[in-house]
Structures are given as structure tokens and as C-alpha cells.
Design a protein around this motif. Structure first.
Motif, short mmCIF file in Angstrom:
data_model
loop_
_atom_site.label_atom_id
_atom_site.label_comp_id
_atom_site.label_asym_id
_atom_site.label_seq_id
_atom_site.Cartn_x
_atom_site.Cartn_y
_atom_site.Cartn_z
N LEU A 61 18.31 22.26 9.79
CA LEU A 61 17.37 21.21 10.13
C LEU A 61 16.13 21.88 10.73
O LEU A 61 16.19 22.45 11.81
CB LEU A 61 18.00 20.24 11.14
CG LEU A 61 17.18 19.04 11.55
CD1 LEU A 61 16.93 18.12 10.36
CD2 LEU A 61 17.87 18.28 12.65
N LYS A 62 15.03 21.85 10.01
CA LYS A 62 13.81 22.52 10.47
C LYS A 62 12.90 21.59 11.26
O LYS A 62 12.21 22.03 12.16
CB LYS A 62 13.03 23.11 9.28
CG LYS A 62 13.77 24.21 8.55
CD LYS A 62 14.29 25.30 9.45
CE LYS A 62 13.23 26.26 9.90
NZ LYS A 62 13.75 27.35 10.72
N ASN A 63 12.88 20.30 10.90
CA ASN A 63 11.99 19.37 11.59
C ASN A 63 12.64 17.99 11.60
O ASN A 63 13.18 17.55 10.59
CB ASN A 63 10.63 19.30 10.88
CG ASN A 63 9.66 18.40 11.59
OD1 ASN A 63 9.68 18.25 12.80
ND2 ASN A 63 8.78 17.78 10.83
N LEU A 64 12.58 17.34 12.73
CA LEU A 64 13.07 15.96 12.87
C LEU A 64 12.05 15.19 13.69
O LEU A 64 11.87 15.46 14.87
CB LEU A 64 14.45 15.93 13.55
CG LEU A 64 14.99 14.56 13.92
CD1 LEU A 64 15.17 13.69 12.69
CD2 LEU A 64 16.30 14.70 14.68
N ASP A 65 11.37 14.26 13.04
CA ASP A 65 10.39 13.40 13.72
C ASP A 65 10.92 11.97 13.64
O ASP A 65 10.75 11.29 12.63
CB ASP A 65 9.03 13.53 13.05
CG ASP A 65 7.94 12.80 13.81
OD1 ASP A 65 8.26 11.89 14.60
OD2 ASP A 65 6.77 13.15 13.63
N VAL A 66 11.58 11.54 14.70
CA VAL A 66 12.23 10.22 14.73
C VAL A 66 11.19 9.11 14.61
O VAL A 66 11.41 8.13 13.90
CB VAL A 66 13.07 10.07 16.01
CG1 VAL A 66 13.69 8.69 16.09
CG2 VAL A 66 14.13 11.14 16.09
N GLY A 67 10.08 9.25 15.27
CA GLY A 67 9.04 8.21 15.24
C GLY A 67 8.48 7.98 13.85
O GLY A 67 8.21 6.84 13.46
N GLU A 68 8.32 9.03 13.08
CA GLU A 68 7.78 8.93 11.73
C GLU A 68 8.86 8.81 10.67
O GLU A 68 8.58 8.53 9.51
CB GLU A 68 6.90 10.15 11.42
CG GLU A 68 5.64 10.23 12.24
CD GLU A 68 4.67 9.11 11.92
OE1 GLU A 68 4.50 8.77 10.73
OE2 GLU A 68 4.10 8.55 12.87
N GLY A 69 10.11 9.08 11.03
CA GLY A 69 11.19 9.03 10.06
C GLY A 69 11.17 10.19 9.10
O GLY A 69 11.56 10.08 7.94
N LEU A 70 10.71 11.35 9.57
CA LEU A 70 10.55 12.54 8.73
C LEU A 70 11.59 13.58 9.08
O LEU A 70 11.79 13.90 10.25
CB LEU A 70 9.14 13.13 8.94
CG LEU A 70 8.84 14.45 8.25
CD1 LEU A 70 8.83 14.29 6.74
CD2 LEU A 70 7.50 14.98 8.73
N VAL A 71 12.25 14.11 8.05
CA VAL A 71 13.23 15.18 8.22
C VAL A 71 12.89 16.29 7.24
O VAL A 71 12.59 16.03 6.07
CB VAL A 71 14.67 14.67 7.95
CG1 VAL A 71 15.65 15.82 7.90
CG2 VAL A 71 15.09 13.68 9.01
N THR A 72 12.92 17.53 7.72
CA THR A 72 12.71 18.69 6.86
C THR A 72 13.94 19.57 6.96
O THR A 72 14.39 19.91 8.06
CB THR A 72 11.46 19.49 7.30
OG1 THR A 72 10.34 18.61 7.33
CG2 THR A 72 11.18 20.62 6.34
N ILE A 73 14.48 19.92 5.79
CA ILE A 73 15.69 20.74 5.71
C ILE A 73 15.37 22.00 4.91
O ILE A 73 14.71 21.93 3.88
CB ILE A 73 16.83 19.96 5.03
CG1 ILE A 73 17.17 18.71 5.84
CG2 ILE A 73 18.06 20.84 4.84
CD1 ILE A 73 18.12 17.76 5.13
N LYS A 74 15.86 23.13 5.41
CA LYS A 74 15.64 24.42 4.74
C LYS A 74 17.00 24.97 4.32
O LYS A 74 17.99 24.82 5.02
CB LYS A 74 14.97 25.39 5.71
CG LYS A 74 14.66 26.74 5.13
CD LYS A 74 13.98 27.61 6.16
CE LYS A 74 13.73 29.00 5.59
NZ LYS A 74 13.12 29.88 6.58
N GLY A 75 17.06 25.61 3.18
CA GLY A 75 18.28 26.20 2.66
C GLY A 75 18.30 26.08 1.15
O GLY A 75 17.32 25.67 0.54
N LYS A 76 19.40 26.45 0.53
CA LYS A 76 19.51 26.32 -0.92
C LYS A 76 20.11 24.95 -1.24
O LYS A 76 21.25 24.66 -0.90
CB LYS A 76 20.38 27.42 -1.51
CG LYS A 76 20.37 27.41 -3.02
CD LYS A 76 20.93 28.67 -3.61
CE LYS A 76 20.74 28.64 -5.11
NZ LYS A 76 21.22 29.85 -5.75
#
Length: 99
Positions: A61-76
Motif C-alpha cells: 500500500l503506497k498511498n491511502l487518501d480516505v478523504g478522496e477515496g484514493l488508493v495506490t498499490i505497488k507490486g506485480k
């Protein structure tokens, strides 16, 4: 006036849902309501379009912005799948836990 009296109720309304994959290594998802569970092989996300399961290898889990509902995941990234209300939520994840 005290802090709690002046505080506005913040209602998060996210109706758009986008999934962006870059080179099967970086995954950006909008419209996420909640991250239910995750490990280095599987993420279970509740989105505005239903539950989304992300499977892969070395997922982080690289980024979690609860207010904006944005999640960024890194990996294969191996697989993205949506789970309907009628289906068993995260069948693969829970079957691994209880074997």
C-alpha cells in the motif's frame, strides 16, 4: 465557541471509480470507500462499484487518501476482480486463512 461546535460534518461523496494500471507495477484506484484487508498477495477494497479484489506478488500500500477515496498499490499485479453482493466476499482470502 468550542472546536466541536464549529466543526462541520464532512461527508465524503465519491461517485467516480477509476482503475489505472501502469506496467502491471503501479495501480491507482479511485472511489474506494474502505480497505477491508490486505497482505503482500491480496487486497480487498470496498469501492463505490462493489468489492474489488486485487491479487499479485509483493503488493504494498503506497498511498491511502480516505478523504478522496484514493488508493495506490505497488507490486506485480496478477488479477483484478469484482465481487457481486450475491457472491461470497473475498472467498480466496478467507479460504487461505481457514485451511
Amino acid at each position: 465557541m468550542n472546536y466541536y461546535e464549529n466543526k462541520e460534518n464532512i461527508t465524503r461523496v465519491q461517485t467516480d471509480h477509476y482503475v489505472k494500471i501502469n506496467n502491471r507495477k503501479n495501480l491507482e484506484i479511485t472511489g474506494v470507500k474502505e480497505v477491508d484487508s490486505f497482505d503482500n498477495e491480496e487486497f480487498l477494497l470496498e469501492t463505490v462499484m462493489g468489492y474489488l479484489i486485487v491479487r499479485g506478488q509483493n503488493l504494498q500500500l503506497k498511498n491511502l487518501d480516505v478523504g478522496e477515496g484514493l488508493v495506490t498499490i505497488k507490486g506485480k499485479i496478477y488479477e483484478l476482480s469484482y465481487v457481486d453482493e450475491q457472491q461470497e466476499k473475498a472467498k480466496g482470502f478467507f479460504s487461505k486463512l481457514f485451511k
